[in-house]
Motif scaffolding. Structure first.
Motif, PDB file in Angstrom:
ATOM      1  N   PRO A 251       0.801  -1.233   0.000  1.00  0.00           N
ATOM      2  CA  PRO A 251       0.000   0.000   0.000  1.00  0.00           C
ATOM      3  C   PRO A 251       0.833   1.283   0.000  1.00  0.00           C
ATOM      4  CG  PRO A 251      -0.187  -1.184   2.095  1.00  0.00           C
ATOM      5  CD  PRO A 251       0.489  -2.096   1.146  1.00  0.00           C
ATOM      6  N   LYS A 252       2.034   1.242   0.565  1.00  0.00           N
ATOM      7  CA  LYS A 252       2.873   2.457   0.560  1.00  0.00           C
ATOM      8  C   LYS A 252       3.260   2.849  -0.849  1.00  0.00           C
ATOM      9  CE  LYS A 252       4.773   1.959   5.225  1.00  0.00           C
ATOM     10  NZ  LYS A 252       5.996   1.687   6.032  1.00  0.00           N
ATOM     11  N   LYS A 253       3.300   1.849  -1.741  1.00  0.00           N
ATOM     12  CA  LYS A 253       3.601   2.119  -3.156  1.00  0.00           C
ATOM     13  C   LYS A 253       2.319   2.239  -3.978  1.00  0.00           C
ATOM     14  CE  LYS A 253       8.077  -0.260  -3.024  1.00  0.00           C
ATOM     15  NZ  LYS A 253       8.893  -1.358  -3.600  1.00  0.00           N
ATOM     16  N   LYS A 254       1.177   2.257  -3.282  1.00  0.00           N
ATOM     17  CA  LYS A 254      -0.132   2.462  -3.915  1.00  0.00           C
ATOM     18  C   LYS A 254      -0.575   1.298  -4.814  1.00  0.00           C
ATOM     19  CE  LYS A 254      -1.617   6.711  -2.725  1.00  0.00           C
ATOM     20  NZ  LYS A 254      -0.808   6.969  -1.538  1.00  0.00           N
ATOM     21  N   PHE A 255      -0.162   0.062  -4.468  1.00  0.00           N
ATOM     22  CA  PHE A 255      -0.717  -1.049  -5.231  1.00  0.00           C
ATOM     23  C   PHE A 255      -0.909  -2.288  -4.354  1.00  0.00           C
ATOM     24  CE2 PHE A 255       3.835  -1.945  -5.839  1.00  0.00           C
ATOM     25  CZ  PHE A 255       3.889  -3.327  -5.705  1.00  0.00           C
ATOM     26  N   THR A 256      -1.895  -3.061  -4.776  1.00  0.00           N
ATOM     27  CA  THR A 256      -2.176  -4.368  -4.184  1.00  0.00           C
ATOM     28  C   THR A 256      -2.759  -5.211  -5.311  1.00  0.00           C
ATOM     29  OG1 THR A 256      -3.361  -5.552  -2.418  1.00  0.00           O
ATOM     30  CG2 THR A 256      -4.507  -3.697  -3.429  1.00  0.00           C
ATOM     31  N   LEU A 257      -2.529  -6.510  -5.304  1.00  0.00           N
ATOM     32  CA  LEU A 257      -3.020  -7.352  -6.393  1.00  0.00           C
ATOM     33  C   LEU A 257      -3.621  -8.632  -5.845  1.00  0.00           C
ATOM     34  CD1 LEU A 257      -3.353  -8.011  -9.420  1.00  0.00           C
ATOM     35  CD2 LEU A 257      -1.102  -9.122  -9.309  1.00  0.00           C
ATOM     36  N   GLN A 258      -4.921  -8.805  -6.121  1.00  0.00           N
ATOM     37  CA  GLN A 258      -5.603 -10.050  -5.819  1.00  0.00           C
ATOM     38  C   GLN A 258      -5.997 -10.673  -7.165  1.00  0.00           C
ATOM     39  OE1 GLN A 258      -6.453  -7.128  -3.896  1.00  0.00           O
ATOM     40  NE2 GLN A 258      -4.912  -7.982  -2.523  1.00  0.00           N
ATOM     41  N   ILE A 259      -5.398 -11.801  -7.493  1.00  0.00           N
ATOM     42  CA  ILE A 259      -5.683 -12.428  -8.785  1.00  0.00           C
ATOM     43  C   ILE A 259      -6.981 -13.242  -8.721  1.00  0.00           C
ATOM     44  CG2 ILE A 259      -3.280 -12.466  -9.546  1.00  0.00           C
ATOM     45  CD1 ILE A 259      -3.253 -15.486  -8.828  1.00  0.00           C
ATOM     46  N   GLY A 260      -7.512 -13.541  -9.915  1.00  0.00           N
ATOM     47  CA  GLY A 260      -8.779 -14.257 -10.051  1.00  0.00           C
ATOM     48  C   GLY A 260      -9.774 -13.339 -10.723  1.00  0.00           C
ATOM     49  N   ASP A 261      -9.665 -13.200 -12.029  1.00  0.00           N
ATOM     50  CA  ASP A 261     -10.448 -12.219 -12.788  1.00  0.00           C
ATOM     51  C   ASP A 261     -11.944 -12.461 -12.598  1.00  0.00           C
ATOM     52  OD1 ASP A 261     -11.626 -10.602 -14.800  1.00  0.00           O
ATOM     53  OD2 ASP A 261      -9.746 -10.642 -15.939  1.00  0.00           O
ATOM     54  N   GLY A 262     -12.634 -11.460 -12.065  1.00  0.00           N
ATOM     55  CA  GLY A 262     -14.067 -11.575 -11.812  1.00  0.00           C
ATOM     56  C   GLY A 262     -14.878 -11.789 -13.073  1.00  0.00           C
ATOM     57  N   ARG A 263     -14.375 -11.307 -14.203  1.00  0.00           N
ATOM     58  CA  ARG A 263     -15.090 -11.503 -15.472  1.00  0.00           C
ATOM     59  C   ARG A 263     -15.120 -12.979 -15.854  1.00  0.00           C
ATOM     60  NH1 ARG A 263     -11.464  -6.934 -18.241  1.00  0.00           N
ATOM     61  NH2 ARG A 263      -9.982  -8.246 -17.097  1.00  0.00           N
ATOM     62  N   ALA A 264     -14.046 -13.702 -15.531  1.00  0.00           N
ATOM     63  CA  ALA A 264     -14.018 -15.146 -15.798  1.00  0.00           C
ATOM     64  C   ALA A 264     -15.027 -15.875 -14.913  1.00  0.00           C
ATOM     65  CB  ALA A 264     -12.610 -15.694 -15.565  1.00  0.00           C
TER      66      ALA A 264
END
Length: 347
Positions: free
Chosen positions: A102-115
């Motif tokens: 978060p200090k670098k302004k990013f987080t990533l949760q994979i698992g595309d909701g569109r799929a």
């Protein structure tokens, strides 16, 4: 208004995919009923893919983002068919965290909701954390909105998962923060004995406390920080695991279990919390729970198994319901963002 939703949660400890189908209704206050909930253990192949995702080149990570999305969708479709579920208004998916900085302004949760939507044909809400991080928050913890609206009879809610986190009321506001790593460390150590986790804390009981290691763990800078604050796998890789090198595995488990109990009891005692609801996989670690209870005067409550195992998936379903109505589902007092907001991306 009654809404029925499915919540999906995959924790950093890689215990499996939690799926919770629940009904939510608001009269004066919100109430819920868990209709069906399961944990689907990951195959060895999926566990390795998710564990190693942090090291993937960008193209392979994007491929995994799609592949895991279809896996989630297929798992939900089979869950619905197997249990003959009907009248599902939406699916809310946390995804699986790969990066959280978060200090670098990013987080990533994979698992595309569109799929997930393609596989199930149902409305899907996903990516609950990114907006909060962009708004200056930690993107975590998110479950305090559920603690506030669904579990308000407790002074605090403690989750013992990959990481331990707590939410509580302070001066009329719901605050929350990560306390310490738990299963993200203990499970990896247990795997040296070809076990997925330290069942009942049996390894911890056999090991001996390593006083020097315990002192180093307790003196880490994170524990001196004021809330809001959150932890990620990256921090453990950089900070915790190097300290455990060269220590006998049973002693490392015993010492780290003691460390976690000390950090959690410090928070409970400092805030004088009378009754604390404890959930997450770590609630089954009898040795850890005993140590926490020994170190505090207050009551640590272990609820029914369904709540222990599926509270987070339940709350993500609830967050989806709130998002559907454009209601606040992230509390700035918990995450540190600039304001309360309604988060989640529609697929």
């Amino acid at each position: 208004m009654k809404v029925q939703a499915i919540g999906l949660m995959s924790g950093t400890s890689l215990d499996g995919l939690d799926i919770c189908f629940a009904a939510f209704e608001k009269k004066k206050d919100w109430n819920f009923q868990i209709i069906k909930a399961e944990t689907l253990p990951y195959s060895q192949n999926w566990e390795e893919k998710l564990r190693n995702s942090i090291h993937l080149p960008s193209e392979e990570l994007l491929e995994l983002h799609s592949e895991y999305g279809f896996y989630l969708g297929q798992s939900v479709r089979e869950f619905i068919d197997r249990n003959h579920l009907e009248n599902i208004d939406l699916i809310a998916s946390h995804g699986h965290t790969v990066f959280h900085q978060p200090k670098k302004k990013f987080t990533l949760q994979i698992g595309d909701g569109r799929a997930i939507k393609i596989e199930t044909g149902l409305p899907v809400i996903y990516d609950f954390r990114s907006q909060d991080v962009l708004m200056g928050g930690n993107g975590a913890p998110l479950v305090p909105i559920g603690d506030e609206l669904l579990f308000s009879e407790y002074d605090a809610c403690l989750n013992l998962g990959g990481f331990s986190n707590i939410s509580l009321k302070q001066e009329g506001k719901r605050i929350a923060f990560d306390i310490a790593p738990v299963n993200i460390v203990l499970n990896r150590l247990a795997q040296k004995f070809n076990k997925n986790f330290d069942e009942n804390g049996d390894f911890a009981r056999k090991g001996k406390l390593h006083d020097d290691l315990l002192a180093k763990l307790n003196s880490l800078d994170f524990y001196k920080l004021y809330h809001p604050k959150s932890l990620g796998v990256e921090w453990c890789n950089e900070t915790i695991f190097p300290l455990l090198e060269g220590i006998k595995t049973e002693d490392a488990i015993a010492t780290f279990t003691e460390h976690v109990a000390q950090q959690i009891s410090n928070v409970i005692n400092l805030n004088r919390l009378q009754n604390v609801l404890c959930t997450g996989g770590g609630s089954y670690n009898i040795c850890l729970i005993e140590k926490i209870r020994e170190k505090t005067e207050f009551t640590v409550i272990i609820p029914e198994r369904q709540i222990i195992d599926h509270k987070e998936a339940l709350i993500f379903a609830f967050m989806g319901v709130l998002r559907m109505n454009n209601e606040i589902n992230v509390l700035s007092s918990a995450t540190g963002s600039t304001r309360d907001h309604s988060s989640g991306v529609w697929a």
